[in-house]
Design a protein around this motif. Structure first.
Motif, short mmCIF file in Angstrom:
data_model
loop_
_atom_site.label_atom_id
_atom_site.label_comp_id
_atom_site.label_asym_id
_atom_site.label_seq_id
_atom_site.Cartn_x
_atom_site.Cartn_y
_atom_site.Cartn_z
N ASP A 83 2.91 -4.11 15.75
CA ASP A 83 4.07 -3.41 15.19
C ASP A 83 5.23 -4.36 14.88
O ASP A 83 6.30 -3.93 14.50
N CYS A 94 -0.34 3.68 12.46
CA CYS A 94 -0.52 2.36 11.86
C CYS A 94 -1.87 2.31 11.14
O CYS A 94 -2.69 3.21 11.27
N ILE A 151 7.00 -4.02 11.34
CA ILE A 151 7.45 -2.72 10.81
C ILE A 151 8.79 -2.86 10.10
O ILE A 151 9.72 -3.50 10.62
N GLY A 152 8.89 -2.30 8.89
CA GLY A 152 10.15 -2.32 8.15
C GLY A 152 10.44 -3.63 7.43
O GLY A 152 11.47 -3.76 6.78
N GLY A 204 1.87 -4.81 10.98
CA GLY A 204 2.87 -3.75 10.79
C GLY A 204 3.70 -3.87 9.53
O GLY A 204 4.41 -2.93 9.17
N GLY A 238 0.82 -1.20 0.00
CA GLY A 238 0.00 0.00 0.00
C GLY A 238 0.86 1.25 0.00
O GLY A 238 1.96 1.25 0.55
N GLY A 293 0.68 5.89 -0.10
CA GLY A 293 -0.13 7.08 0.13
C GLY A 293 -0.37 7.84 -1.17
O GLY A 293 0.14 7.46 -2.23
N ASN A 317 4.38 2.80 17.23
CA ASN A 317 3.52 2.40 16.12
C ASN A 317 2.52 3.50 15.75
O ASN A 317 1.39 3.23 15.38
N THR A 355 6.33 7.01 5.48
CA THR A 355 6.67 7.38 4.11
C THR A 355 5.82 8.58 3.66
O THR A 355 6.34 9.52 3.05
N ASN A 356 4.54 8.54 3.96
CA ASN A 356 3.67 9.65 3.58
C ASN A 356 4.18 10.97 4.17
O ASN A 356 4.17 12.00 3.49
N SER A 359 0.63 10.78 -2.28
CA SER A 359 1.81 11.34 -2.97
C SER A 359 2.50 10.27 -3.80
O SER A 359 2.98 10.54 -4.90
N GLU A 360 2.55 9.06 -3.26
CA GLU A 360 3.17 7.96 -4.01
C GLU A 360 2.29 7.52 -5.18
O GLU A 360 2.79 7.13 -6.23
N ARG A 368 4.37 -4.00 5.53
CA ARG A 368 3.68 -3.43 4.37
C ARG A 368 3.31 -4.49 3.35
O ARG A 368 2.36 -4.33 2.60
N PHE A 399 6.90 4.19 14.08
CA PHE A 399 5.81 4.68 13.24
C PHE A 399 5.32 3.57 12.33
O PHE A 399 6.09 2.69 11.95
N GLY A 400 4.05 3.65 11.92
CA GLY A 400 3.56 2.78 10.85
C GLY A 400 4.35 3.10 9.59
O GLY A 400 4.64 4.26 9.31
N ASP A 401 4.72 2.05 8.82
CA ASP A 401 5.59 2.24 7.65
C ASP A 401 5.01 3.20 6.61
O ASP A 401 5.70 4.07 6.10
N ILE A 402 3.74 2.99 6.27
CA ILE A 402 3.16 3.79 5.19
C ILE A 402 3.02 5.24 5.65
O ILE A 402 3.33 6.18 4.93
#
Ligand code: SF4
Lengths: 467, 207
Positions: free
Chosen positions: A196, B73, A199-200, A229, A145, A147, B70, B103-104, A149-150, A231, B97-100
């Protein structure tokens, strides 16, 4: 010999357009899915900068989040949602992007329509302005997923700058008990790693249990990866994948099919490849799961009780648990099977596919929804709906007292009129039990389609293994 | 994207873990097709509680948001970032932080600072007790400092994100400098990969 690589690294490396030290890799995107909620500002910005969509032929749009699930020949009563759908149409027209609109049988939830037409294939990079894009990982694609801007970035360049992720193996070994589903597997995974924990990372789901799942089941697992968490999460392609894809509209045909399958077969993690982290679960130990709180990690087996916040491992987890119980109006120690529900929602990109509806229909067949419970089925796409009707599933649900709706996201997030009222408690096959997700003040318990169907009949949670 | 080199001022101590983007900006506000004006709807449901931290006048106008693990998220909605930015926040400090979401933030120029839990806890309780005391986030030096106390911590930032923040560079513009590399990649791409051209084809309508 080159270094052994995971499937994640293989797909990644094949899509690097440009690599420079100190910069993220520039990744090529094979398929960009677009929906009405996260795209208007991206198109507007393209217009302002005088840019075009680089590859409309690698882009597909639909409308799903906002659409009414009632009779669509009646004008949309919500002017804002009508405007957003109209904006999607106008943008697709102006930028020549194909759109599966509300009267098209192929319309539906973005993560359901692409796989079911065979557009989601192994080894691809797939993005969408939607966190559940991870669903497409079920086919051995790297899908995540992004945002708005992407979204704009991909529209303009068909690429994305991305930092290389860490890799995580989630192995589910052994076998599942009868009545335990892909949904329970993924709820157990999230409960283990935490919201979480990923994450990453990008996750590869491995092990006998994962291999034994159907494509629908694998999509359910990959779908909820983001709730842990991470992506993206994926499953290496195998015969199950190929059998599912063969003959579908966008899948390669004839000689191309054989050539494609040969390539896809190479997409497995090499012997000796290393993951940054490995987590292992035993299939036999997984029960049907029910969430009791307001994060997807707050779940227990159906035979358990609502846990005591004091027993949470950290101070912040204790505080979160207390807040969750207050919001959910539950007391620690309550048996899960004593929790009564008001609503049932069968649908969403997690569990709105034909297999989910078949499984749930078996449980409700010949029975009636409990007095005082309102239950609805929202097929994930027009084609799921059509198939279900051809099999007579709609009749089974209707006779049992379920409402049978038009396809869309519906009460998964309640952007349309399908919402919980404050205080209402819902057994839901969706993916998020966040506060207010299904309607301000609404209380969501995430479960499998079978568990939701059984709860609709009983009026409270029951152990589907005992049915 | 606008340039950011330093963010200095007081903070909003949002002492909750796993704050999802549904809480930051609920779905009913996602129907708007504009990019601005989301600030007044930030934390819409939580804000109904008069004791919620963003209602506390002592933290009004703070350019820094302190959050717990987190943060951000859940849903990919960039509207959450636009809402926080529209509140006047220019930097967020949290243990993760939540990944997306993260990035946003980097795409719109909202600075995200990841610090160890105990450091966030320190800043959180300090800002609860001394709401006017400033915190300084320096992007160039990669430090968070509490002026007058000697407290300073270094944070990691992706070098490319830092470069873009300091120079206010637009990501798309940067990528388009490599349009030849993109075209060369496309020329070699596997022709077996699907396209959506066939998607234009009309099919049976709903009956
Ligand atoms: S069904 Fe729910 S989770 Fe899936 S895309 Fe729609 S709103 Fe998002």
């Amino acid at each position: 010999m080159s270094e052994p690589r995971t499937i994640i690294e293989k797909i990644w490396d094949e899509h690097v357009v440009r690599r420079e030290p100190g910069e993220p890799d520039l990744l090529y995107i094979d398929l960009h899915l677009v929906h009405e909620v996260t795209s208007p500002q991206a198109f507007e910005s393209l217009r302002m900068t005088g840019r075009r969509v680089r590859r409309p032929d690698l882009t597909l749009a639909t409308v799903d989040h906002n659409v009414p699930t009632t009779d669509r020949s009646i004008p949309n009563p919500d002017p804002l949602s009508a405007q957003q759908i109209e904006t999607m149409r106008a943008n697709c027209k102006e930028f020549e992007v194909p759109l599966w609109d509300i009267f098209d049988i192929r319309q539906g939830i973005v993560h359901i329509i692409s796989p079911e037409r065979g557009l989601t294939q192994p080894g691809m990079t797939i993005v969408c302005g939607d966190s559940h894009t991870s669903t497409h990982g079920a086919f051995g694609a790297l899908a995540f997923g992004i945002g708005t801007s992407e979204v704009e970035h991909v529209l303009a360049t068909q690429t994305l700058p991305q930092g290389r992720p860490r890799t995580m193996a989630v192995e589910v070994i052994g076998t599942l008990q009868t009545g335990v589903t892909a949904k329970d597997v993924v709820l157990a995974v999230i409960r283990t790693i935490g919201v979480d924990g990923g994450i990453g990372h990008v996750i590869e789901y491995r092990g006998d249990v994962i291999r034994s799942l159907s494509m629908e089941g694998r999509m359910t697992v990959c779908n909820m990866t983001i709730e842990g968490g991470a992506r993206a999460g994926l499953v290496a392609p195998d015969e199950t994948t190929f059998a599912y894809l063969k003959g579908r509209e966008f899948a390669p045909a004839g000689e191309d099919w054989e050539r494609a399958v040969e390539r896809w077969k190479a997409l497995v993690t090499d012997e000796g490849a290393r993951f940054h982290r490995t987590v292992t679960l035993r299939g036999e130990e997984i029960e049907p799961h029910v969430t009791w709180g307001t994060t997807p990690a707050q779940s227990v087996g159906v035979t358990a009780v609502v846990p005591k916040p004091e027993e949470a491992p950290t101070a912040s987890a204790r505080e979160t648990a207390q807040r969750s119980l207050k919001y959910m109006d539950l007391k620690a120690g309550t048996r899960i099977q004593d929790i009564r529900i008001d609503r049932v929602f069968l649908g969403s990109c997690t569990n709105g596919r034909i297999e989910d509806l078949r499984a749930a229909s078996k449980i409700v067949q010949g029975k009636r929804v409990a007095a005082g419970v309102k239950a609805m089925v929202v097929p994930g796409s027009g084609l799921v709906k059509q198939q279900a009707e051809a099999e007579g599933l709609d009749a089974i649900f209707r006779e049992a007292g379920f409402e049978w709706r038009e396809p869309g996201c519906s009460m998964c997030l309640g952007m349309n009129p399908d919402i919980l009222l404050p205080g209402e408690r819902c057994a839901s096959t969706s993916n998020r039990n966040f506060e207010g997700r299904q309607g301000a003040g609404g209380r969501t318990h995430l479960v499998s389609p079978e568990m939701a169907a059984a709860a609709a009949i009983a009026g409270h949670f029951v152990d589907v293994r005992k049915l | 994207m606008k340039k950011v080199s330093q963010v200095a001022g007081k903070a909003i101590p949002l002492n909750r873990a796993d704050v999802d983007t549904d809480q930051i900006i609920p779905k009913q506000f996602l129907k708007r097709i504009e990019r601005s004006g989301f600030g007044e709807f930030a934390f819409f449901d939580w804000k109904k509680d008069p004791s919620f931290v963003t209602n506390d006048p002592r933290h009004a106008g703070a350019p820094i948001l302190l959050a717990q693990q987190n943060f951000g998220c859940g849903s990919s909605r960039e509207h959450a970032v636009w809402a926080i930015e529209d509140m006047g926040v220019a930097a967020i400090i949290a243990p993760s932080f939540g990944d997306i979401f993260r990035t946003n933030c980097s795409k719109v120029g909202l600075v995200t600072v990841q610090l160890p839990q105990q450091d966030v806890d320190f800043l959180m309780s300090r800002s609860e007790e001394l709401p006017d005391a400033p915190i300084v986030v320096d992007v160039a030096k990669q430090t968070v400092t509490v002026p007058g106390t000697g407290w300073e911590r270094r944070f990691e930032v992706d070098p490319f994100v830092k470069h873009r923040l300091l120079n206010g560079l637009d990501d798309i513009g940067l990528t388009l400098q490599h349009v030849d590399a993109i075209a060369a990649f496309e020329a070699k791409r596997d022709p077996l990969k699907p396209t959506t051209e066939g998607a234009f084809k009309e099919t049976a309508k709903f009956g």
